[in-house]
Design an enzyme around this catalytic site. Sequence first.
Site, PDB file in Angstrom:
ATOM      1  N   ILE A 227       0.866  -1.178   0.000  1.00 44.60           N
ATOM      2  CA  ILE A 227       0.000   0.000   0.000  1.00 44.60           C
ATOM      3  C   ILE A 227       0.903   1.227   0.000  1.00 44.60           C
ATOM      4  O   ILE A 227       1.592   1.502   0.997  1.00 44.60           O
ATOM      5  CB  ILE A 227      -0.934   0.001   1.236  1.00 44.60           C
ATOM      6  CG1 ILE A 227      -1.760  -1.301   1.284  1.00 44.60           C
ATOM      7  CG2 ILE A 227      -1.853   1.227   1.193  1.00 44.60           C
ATOM      8  CD1 ILE A 227      -2.606  -1.468   2.534  1.00 44.60           C
ATOM      9  N   GLU A 228       0.929   1.915  -1.133  1.00 50.98           N
ATOM     10  CA  GLU A 228       1.824   3.066  -1.264  1.00 50.98           C
ATOM     11  C   GLU A 228       1.125   4.348  -0.827  1.00 50.98           C
ATOM     12  O   GLU A 228      -0.096   4.397  -0.676  1.00 50.98           O
ATOM     13  CB  GLU A 228       2.327   3.161  -2.707  1.00 50.98           C
ATOM     14  CG  GLU A 228       3.135   1.923  -3.071  1.00 50.98           C
ATOM     15  CD  GLU A 228       3.821   2.002  -4.420  1.00 50.98           C
ATOM     16  OE1 GLU A 228       3.498   2.901  -5.218  1.00 50.98           O
ATOM     17  OE2 GLU A 228       4.688   1.138  -4.660  1.00 50.98           O
TER      18      GLU A 228
ATOM     19  N   GLU B  40       4.291  -7.762   2.898  1.00 49.85           N
ATOM     20  CA  GLU B  40       4.597  -8.702   3.978  1.00 49.85           C
ATOM     21  C   GLU B  40       4.136  -8.155   5.322  1.00 49.85           C
ATOM     22  O   GLU B  40       3.581  -8.878   6.157  1.00 49.85           O
ATOM     23  CB  GLU B  40       6.112  -8.964   4.043  1.00 49.85           C
ATOM     24  CG  GLU B  40       6.688  -9.640   2.814  1.00 49.85           C
ATOM     25  CD  GLU B  40       7.119  -8.670   1.714  1.00 49.85           C
ATOM     26  OE1 GLU B  40       6.517  -7.584   1.583  1.00 49.85           O
ATOM     27  OE2 GLU B  40       8.053  -9.020   0.983  1.00 49.85           O
TER      28      GLU B  40
HETATM   29  N1  THU Z   1       7.561  -4.006  -1.736  1.00 50.02           N
HETATM   30  C1  THU Z   1       6.863  -4.966  -1.062  1.00 50.02           C
HETATM   31  O1  THU Z   1       5.655  -4.834  -0.838  1.00 50.02           O
HETATM   32  N2  THU Z   1       7.535  -6.063  -0.640  1.00 50.02           N
HETATM   33  C2  THU Z   1       8.820  -6.352  -0.938  1.00 50.02           C
HETATM   34  O2  THU Z   1       9.301  -7.398  -0.572  1.00 50.02           O
HETATM   35  C3  THU Z   1       9.609  -5.398  -1.713  1.00 50.02           C
HETATM   36  C4  THU Z   1       8.985  -4.076  -1.954  1.00 50.02           C
HETATM   37  C5  THU Z   1       6.822  -2.848  -2.249  1.00 50.02           C
HETATM   38  C6  THU Z   1       7.032  -1.543  -1.563  1.00 50.02           C
HETATM   39  C7  THU Z   1       6.697  -0.563  -2.660  1.00 50.02           C
HETATM   40  O3  THU Z   1       5.297  -0.369  -2.695  1.00 50.02           O
HETATM   41  C8  THU Z   1       7.098  -1.276  -3.935  1.00 50.02           C
HETATM   42  O4  THU Z   1       7.187  -2.649  -3.599  1.00 50.02           O
HETATM   43  C9  THU Z   1       8.421  -0.823  -4.515  1.00 50.02           C
HETATM   44  O5  THU Z   1       9.432  -0.863  -3.581  1.00 50.02           O
END
Ligand code: THU
Length: 150
Positions: free
Chosen positions: A55-56, A67
Amino acid sequence: MTSSHAQADNPGSPLQRLIETAIAARENAVAPYSRFRVGAALETTTGEMIGGCNIENATYGLTVCAERVALFRAIAQGQRHFRRIVIVAETEEPTPPCGACRQVLWEFGGDLEVILAHPLTRQVSAVHRLSQLLPCAFDSRFLTAKAEEK
Ligand code: THU
């Protein structure tokens, strides 16, 4: 054990259902900035499966990875004992959990099995133990064993 070889699994097996849970959660990813969609699914020691997606946020820094979303959802549901986590992202090289997620998973999950899978092939691409991904981890043991306070 770390393995980079895909293992075919029976459809409907707990592992395949965990992969499907991660893939389904990934559909809900909110990733307008990176366009990098990630799904995760934790399996409890009693066989419950809880999914999460990244979720950004427009601030970027407040983004939460798939995770940790899965883990915090599970904890909010009263789950505390975990067996394994599946992580799915559409990359040629399997996407491992970031350093922050490794640390948080260690706190609650201990030496989990970390299974990386691909959302299109629906197959496992690598298997790790969290202790291999986070060697020499800091945790609460050090807080209780600290030297005498001044
Ligand atoms: N991200 C994850 O959700 N899990 C990971 O293991 C690596 C990175 C997400 C964070 C962000 O929304 C996007 O991937 C790019 O970094």
